[in-house]
Design an enzyme around this catalytic site. Structure first.
Site, PDB file in Angstrom:
ATOM      1  N   LYS A 190      10.432 -17.671 -11.940  1.00 14.29           N
ATOM      2  CA  LYS A 190      10.618 -17.233 -10.368  1.00 14.29           C
ATOM      3  C   LYS A 190       9.448 -16.504 -10.003  1.00 14.29           C
ATOM      4  CE  LYS A 190      13.271 -13.217 -11.472  1.00 14.29           C
ATOM      5  NZ  LYS A 190      14.708 -12.319 -11.406  1.00 14.29           N
ATOM      6  N   TYR A 200      -9.343   9.020   1.677  1.00 19.81           N
ATOM      7  CA  TYR A 200      -8.428   9.419   2.953  1.00 19.81           C
ATOM      8  C   TYR A 200      -7.659  10.593   2.391  1.00 19.81           C
ATOM      9  CZ  TYR A 200      -9.417   5.066   5.332  1.00 19.81           C
ATOM     10  OH  TYR A 200     -10.098   4.170   6.004  1.00 19.81           O
TER      11      TYR A 200
END
Length: 382
Positions: free
Chosen positions: A50, A277
Site C-alpha cells: 500500500k 531560519y
C-alpha cells in the site's frame, strides 16, 4: 539538468527482506513430532505494498516481492495495475471495497477482499451470482478502526455462508490487526483471546500478524488453520520496534531506500553566528557549514532537529539549524576534507539508518519513506 539529489531503490534488498521473514517464520515452526502429532506448514505471506509500496514504487514492490504468496494493498486501481504488470498470484484489499461499482473489477481481476462493515455485505447481496469472491471477515479486536465486533462474528459469518451458497462469495477467512504488537509483553493477549474465541468452530484461513507480530511472535502463524502473515515495514528494511535490541540490523533486514544529495556550498561562520531560519543554531566556535541540496519539499522531515545524523565521505556528522524547503545545513567540522560536490548520505546506503533519522525527527520510518517527493530522481538498483 536535475538537482544533485538522488534516491535509490534496491530490488535485491526487497527480495532479501522477504526471505528474512520466511526464514524467521521457518525457525518458529513447530516440529512434526510436537505434542499434537501434527506437522505445521509455513504460513503464506502477503507482502503489503500500500501507499505506493511505502514510497518505493508499486512496480518495484511487485518485482522485489515476486516471491511472495500474495500482495496486499488498499487502492483498487493499484490492484488492477498489479494484474496489468503480470502479477498472477493473490491480491488482498485490506480496506475492502468502497462502492457497488468496485465489485465487477474485483471479480474480473480475481482479487480477494476484506469485509469489515455491514454495508459491504449488503453490496455483496446485490451482486449478481457468478464468479465468487474470496473474502476475509475482518474483526475489531481492540484497534477500534475497522472490523466487526467479535460478538458479531458468528452472525456475519452466517451472512457470508449464505452468499457462498448463492455463488457470490468463495472462500471465507478471518483477519484482524494488532494495535500494540510492538508494545509491552502481553499487549497482544486480549486481542488474541478475542479473536480465538470469536472464530472457534468456524472454518477458514486466518490473517492476524503484521510486521511486529510476525517478527516478535512468529509462532502465532502456526496452528491448524491456513495462515497468512501481512508484513509491511520490515520488508522495506526498517523495524516496527523502538527498542535497542530489535533493530532492523539485528533481524538481518537491509535498507531498500537510500537518499543522498550533494553539497552545494561550504560556508565559514564565526563563533556566535547563526545558521538557518529562526536562528535556531548558533556556532560555539569558528566552524565550517555545508549546504545540502535537500529540503522538506524533497521529503526530508522539516522537524529534524540539530543533531540528526548524516554521512559524508564515510564520516558521521549532523544536521544543524532548521531544514528549509530546498536545502539543509550540516556540520562539516568532523569532515575537514569535505568540499562542494561531495555526496551526503541522508539515509540508507552510505548514510544513517532511516529508523535513526526518523527517531531524531520524532516520527517513524514509514512516514519518511512515504514522503519521498516526486521531484526526487529515483535510480532502481537490481
Amino acid at each position: 539538468m536535475p538537482r544533485p539529489i538522488r534516491a535509490t531503490i534496491s530490488l535485491s534488498a526487497l527480495s532479501h527482506n522477504l526471505q528474512v521473514v520466511r526464514n524467521h517464520l521457518e525457525l518458529a515452526r513447530p516440529g512434526s513430532q510436537d505434542k499434537t502429532g501434527k506437522s505445521f506448514k509455513p504460513p503464506f505471506i502477503w507482502a503489503v505494498i500500500k501507499a505506493n509500496a511505502y514510497g518505493h514504487g508499486l512496480e518495484n514492490g511487485i518485482r522485489g516481492f515476486a516471491g511472495a504468496d500474495g500482495l496486499a494493498l488498499i487502492d483498487l486501481n493499484d490492484a488492477v495495475r498489479c494484474r496489468e504488470q503480470g502479477w498472477r498470484k493473490k491480491i488482498l484489499m485490506l480496506e475492502g471495497f468502497f462502492e457497488q461499482a468496485d465489485l465487477p473489477f474485483l471479480r474480473a481481476n480475481n482479487i480477494t477482499t476484506s469485509v469489515h462493515h455491514i454495508e459491504q455485505i449488503k453490496m455483496l447481496e446485490k451482486m449478481p451470482a457468478g464468479k465468487p469472491l474470496d473474502v476475509f471477515l475482518k474483526l475489531n479486536t481492540g484497534m477500534n478502526r475497522l472490523g466487526f465486533r467479535p460478538a458479531d462474528c458468528a452472525a456475519r459469518f452466517r451472512d457470508l455462508l449464505a452468499l457462498q451458497k448463492q455463488g457470490r462469495v468463495g472462500n471465507i477467512g478471518f483477519m484482524s490487526h494488532f494495535s500494540s504488537a510492538d508494545g509491552q509483553p502481553g499487549a497482544i493477549d486480549e486481542p488474541l483471546r478475542l479473536m480465538r474465541q470469536a472464530i472457534e468452530g468456524l472454518p477458514g484461513a486466518l490473517s492476524i500478524c503484521n510486521s511486529a507480530a510476525t517478527l516478535r511472535y512468529p509462532s502465532l502463524a502456526f496452528n491448524e488453520r491456513e495462515n497468512w502473515v501481512r508484513p509491511g515495514i520490515c520488508l522495506y528494511g526498517a523495524s516496527p520496534f523502538d527498542t535497542p535490541t530489535e533493530t532492523a540490523t539485528a533481524f538481518g533486514l537491509l535498507p531498500a531506500m537510500s537518499l543522498r544529495a550533494k553539497l552545494l556550498a561550504v560556508q565559514r561562520i564565526a563563533k556566535g553566528e547563526s545558521v538557518g531560519y529562526g536562528a535556531t543554531y548558533r556556532a560555539t566556535k569558528n566552524s565550517r557549514v555545508g549546504v545540502v541540496a535537500c529540503g522538506y519539499a524533497d521529503g526530508y522531515p522539516r522537524h529534524a532537529p540539530t543533531g540528526t545524523p548524516v554521512m559524508i565521505n564515510g564520516v558521521r556528522t549532523r544536521v544543524i539549524g532548521r531544514v528549509s524547503m530546498d536545502m539543509l545545513t550540516v556540520d562539516l567540522d568532523p569532515v575537514p576534507e569535505a568540499r562542494e560536490g561531495d555526496w551526503v548520505g541522508l539515509w540508507g546506503q552510505n548514510g544513517p539508518h532511516i529508523d535513526e533519522v526518523a527517531s531524531h525527527a520524532g516520527t517513524i520510518s514509514y512516514e519518511l519513506m512515504c514522503a519521498l517527493a516526486k521531484r526526487v530522481p529515483v535510480d532502481i538498483e537490481e
